[in-house]
Design a protein around this motif. Sequence first.
Motif, PDB file in Angstrom:
ATOM      1  N   ASP A 131      17.133  -0.544  17.296  1.00 54.37           N
ATOM      2  CA  ASP A 131      17.106   0.572  16.350  1.00 54.37           C
ATOM      3  C   ASP A 131      17.824   1.828  16.839  1.00 54.37           C
ATOM      4  N   THR A 168      15.761  -1.749  22.250  1.00 51.00           N
ATOM      5  CA  THR A 168      15.460  -1.884  20.823  1.00 51.00           C
ATOM      6  C   THR A 168      16.767  -1.816  20.051  1.00 51.00           C
ATOM      7  N   ARG A 227      14.431   0.252  11.162  1.00 49.29           N
ATOM      8  CA  ARG A 227      13.171   0.968  10.910  1.00 49.29           C
ATOM      9  C   ARG A 227      13.418   2.346  10.279  1.00 49.29           C
ATOM     10  N   ASP A 228      12.907   3.400  10.888  1.00 49.79           N
ATOM     11  CA  ASP A 228      13.047   4.719  10.266  1.00 49.79           C
ATOM     12  C   ASP A 228      14.371   5.406  10.582  1.00 49.79           C
ATOM     13  N   GLU A 287      16.820  -0.174   6.133  1.00 53.49           N
ATOM     14  CA  GLU A 287      15.503  -0.649   5.695  1.00 53.49           C
ATOM     15  C   GLU A 287      14.519   0.503   5.492  1.00 53.49           C
ATOM     16  N   GLY A 288      14.763   1.631   6.185  1.00 55.96           N
ATOM     17  CA  GLY A 288      13.861   2.771   6.043  1.00 55.96           C
ATOM     18  C   GLY A 288      14.242   3.720   4.919  1.00 55.96           C
ATOM     19  N   MET A 318      18.669  -3.606   9.281  1.00 56.63           N
ATOM     20  CA  MET A 318      17.480  -3.139   9.990  1.00 56.63           C
ATOM     21  C   MET A 318      17.673  -1.731  10.563  1.00 56.63           C
TER      22      MET A 318
END
Lengths: 327, 327, 327, 327
Positions: free
Chosen positions: B132, B130, B176-177, B227-228, B174
Amino acid sequence: MKANIKKIAVLTSGGDAPGMNAAVRAVVRSSVYYNLDVYGIYKGYDGLINGDIEQLQVRSVSNILSRGGTFLLSARSDEFRTKEGRAKAYKNFKANDLDALVVIGGDGSFTGADVFSQEYDVPVLGIPGTIDNDLAGTDFTIGYDTACNTATEAIDKIRDTASSHERLFFVEVMGRDAGFIAVNSGISGGAVAMLLPEHNWGIDDLIRRLQRGASSEKASNIVIVAEGCKLGSAYDIAAKVKTQLDYFDIRVTVLGHLQRGGSPTTSDRVLASRLGVAAVEGLLNGQSNVMVGVVNSNVVYTPINEAVKTIKKIDAEEFRIAKILSI
Amino acid sequence: MKANIKKIAVLTSGGDAPGMNAAVRAVVRSSVYYNLDVYGIYKGYDGLINGDIEQLQVRSVSNILSRGGTFLLSARSDEFRTKEGRAKAYKNFKANDLDALVVIGGDGSFTGADVFSQEYDVPVLGIPGTIDNDLAGTDFTIGYDTACNTATEAIDKIRDTASSHERLFFVEVMGRDAGFIAVNSGISGGAVAMLLPEHNWGIDDLIRRLQRGASSEKASNIVIVAEGCKLGSAYDIAAKVKTQLDYFDIRVTVLGHLQRGGSPTTSDRVLASRLGVAAVEGLLNGQSNVMVGVVNSNVVYTPINEAVKTIKKIDAEEFRIAKILSI
Amino acid sequence: MKANIKKIAVLTSGGDAPGMNAAVRAVVRSSVYYNLDVYGIYKGYDGLINGDIEQLQVRSVSNILSRGGTFLLSARSDEFRTKEGRAKAYKNFKANDLDALVVIGGDGSFTGADVFSQEYDVPVLGIPGTIDNDLAGTDFTIGYDTACNTATEAIDKIRDTASSHERLFFVEVMGRDAGFIAVNSGISGGAVAMLLPEHNWGIDDLIRRLQRGASSEKASNIVIVAEGCKLGSAYDIAAKVKTQLDYFDIRVTVLGHLQRGGSPTTSDRVLASRLGVAAVEGLLNGQSNVMVGVVNSNVVYTPINEAVKTIKKIDAEEFRIAKILSI
Amino acid sequence: MKANIKKIAVLTSGGDAPGMNAAVRAVVRSSVYYNLDVYGIYKGYDGLINGDIEQLQVRSVSNILSRGGTFLLSARSDEFRTKEGRAKAYKNFKANDLDALVVIGGDGSFTGADVFSQEYDVPVLGIPGTIDNDLAGTDFTIGYDTACNTATEAIDKIRDTASSHERLFFVEVMGRDAGFIAVNSGISGGAVAMLLPEHNWGIDDLIRRLQRGASSEKASNIVIVAEGCKLGSAYDIAAKVKTQLDYFDIRVTVLGHLQRGGSPTTSDRVLASRLGVAAVEGLLNGQSNVMVGVVNSNVVYTPINEAVKTIKKIDAEEFRIAKILSI
């Protein structure tokens, strides 16, 4: 215990490496952050000998983070290897009221720093900047990740033509006496074999491996040769292989100096940034005659002579992986 | 104690990441090396449910090492979250005589793997893939280094136009969290500030920082927004800043999905290669329901539920460095 | 008939474009070659109004050939649109003893140049620098080739994730009222459709095309939307398509300002070099109030008002090719 | 007058070039568009001789647009130079019911096509695919723009290290007997001199130029040597210069085969797309034994023997520009 440091100087020395500019920027900006004056010395130790020194500001390092090379210029100084050279250097050091010296470079540069520091009791702090990754005391040196990616991108391009023509390519990569670039770009480029300075893989092993590939109709082959490989240059090895496997259509490419240039990768910029800050903070905390590195994600300070003398080993695990994947 | 594994299957699941192909290649090649049969499952868990399964050979993974995306295709499977879906999946698993499953993906995919492994006593081994980097049990996930470099290259380009026009740019990345891409590409891109999900930096702090820069005639400014980020999107934050600092010429760019693609970096290919081999060797050594990772350069196996539940923290040191350097 | 030109000035104006630096370098170096004094004006027309002017040497343009943006900085000047603004500009023009002005920019900048040239009888020579390629009198504008390549590389990355997930992507590219970047990056990126400002392709055509692709199991689709497209933004169009084709998994990426930056391509550097030399030679040969361009590989000089007023058309042939290839 | 063409075959021959895949894709897709059957011949003429032929579908050319090399593989065929070889080739041509042949390659490949076409009255259509740009009848050959950009990027990297160490670099680029890559990458890379096959620049001119630069404190110098340069290889020339200018710190890099690979640029993809479509349309319109090219943005068909025999000249203007800019 805080050291009484007010004015520091920074130079880049030896072969240039991508990320040296990012390291200088970090030294300058963290100096300003800690209210120190910071000076740039041009052309490595020669600039210290010749007084080619200039105060730097935050502005001086604008827009250099992404640039290869070193705006402070670099050189290998013969004069600094002499007692007289170092005496001149020290004179300029004192004339500029400098309290400490940050040296960004490789083992040759650090050996000089070590001698200078001991002769004149000058606090010296080394930052490992070399594409070769051949310094103990740090997991990675500045420039190494970029050089690996440059080599990988070149191998990818060579793979296009190797596949289209079902050829065998020998690609020589840099790294001096160390095989780090070779093994990493070899895994990354899908090489069938990597001939490293550290391993005694003979021509016979290589030939067996190539024969096995040929019998399973492997379409293209890339062999990585580290420049320090004891079997000879990529040209030498290609010639020896050709005498025994004349059905191969063989080509040789020596990647050369393009491996030293280019915009540094994210990893190299972040590493250079961390080490630049840690160098200044190390000096403020009384560190002297040490190299700053990152080991297992932590900043560590290693006595320079230890960093220089210890031979850093290729990860045996990586070489094992490479062999499994090149079946 | 060796497990009795003869036939394994591999799938990629969830958001794709550069290096997934390199990981599949390593799983396939090391399976062949260890005389295992290896099968590819297409489109993630949906392929297992629908029987979209095919035996793979060394040849099947030729020339994919350098390619972004995943040739096995990927998906988020709603059906696999249901008991019925997993029952169908298990039926195909047994019908193909499979002994173990390698799942390349992120936390959602691993949660599914965990449930499946416990329901049907199937040995499952996770490989963290991933961009992330939000999985505990590994220092880095596959694709993260490439995404950071893609973001950095984009920021470098935006810097050209920001500098030429003396503008303030908000660039949304990017992650996510998690703020990993944001903090690394921020340091690497020379951002003046990074707004992360993990930190409660308010708009006021940001505005003070921008005002300070303006007063020292800083020519261009780039702010990275993860983004989070809880303060809102890059557009939201830009609008808030504009109301208070209307003398700034502001632009916003949301990097978007290009961060997921591209040829993987050397680091990602080497990591994927190591983890792919280690996954197969782990299964052969009786590991089950674990994720394989690299921590401090060593391969480690972590129970999947632990890898998923533990929240991996941004290195506080990196964030500290970022603040010092953005003066 | 030779003009009596001794001292020229150069500025960059409007949106920056990769290769502007290369053009400035060529103006400076060819001026020196022809024994002219050459001055740089900073921040476009505002710099002329405010006297932000500096003599340039060969050294001033070292190492800028490969850099995006413009070291002379750029701006859109509101003041220069006023009679008072131009009067101030002319005052500085005379105060610096300037004989001619080279303006690197797009149509807005040239319109200003035209007015200024006529009001004050100042020889003005325009060099087309804009990523939009929307100027008549030249086959290509400086920056256009780089922007197309930047867009293509981004589309390639998006293709990785589109293919892995079998998605439909809408990618919005720059180009203002012209579809040049869209059609070229669309062919180059293998787009299924390109929605341009110049064509009245309706949503219905697009939907039919997507349906046809879906029925032949086309795995991934990329639709390029030019920013000037009359059907709306990429987000608008994606939303309309979604209402009719809800089985598609749709994503949108707006490439944004990264298309303006980056190191210029070989073509853009060579074009900028040719045009920079031709600008200086044109002035020396008495050209005034013209734009220099390259048409069918030859340098041509076109009256500025003609270059600005004529609408340059997308090659119909290219659009035809695009339709054939996207079956 | 329409030719009666129902089934065509396509092959790539000679040295591979980036964009060959894009050309094959365009041939395949436009064939399908015009309801023709289309066949791929593998490994150039050898595949025709050996019957290594396969029908291609739209699907066969998915995801190859962005890839370097040629998935049809390429080779230089000795056997096709013999009457017997061509007889075998024709036998397979008829056995597969083929009506026409599209050959993507350079002059050697076209000469073979010409002979074959005349011997057996087979409609042959050539598409110029070579990085060397040495074919008349087209402004650019497929792969040339990519090779120039690859060379430029390499020179940019070498510039980093040349500048940091104030060195003189000799960089050897490809191009066989033509200097197109050398002159374009030389202008683009800011070279001080380009030694081309087409010009009789002597060592003395070069030395004078380097001396002049040294006296004006030019920090770094890059000299481009075309591989076909009559003065010798880059190594030879460097050695000669060293004997006369021993104060220069000289390095040599031979870029080699990486210039043949890599993802094609936008220009090369668009050119390949246009030529692929035009090849199929040409055959349908009765063209035979011609090469299709783009001259002044228009598609033109040139008799193959003319395209091969005419020597394409370097643009004198470009060389003149290069001299002015390298002051």
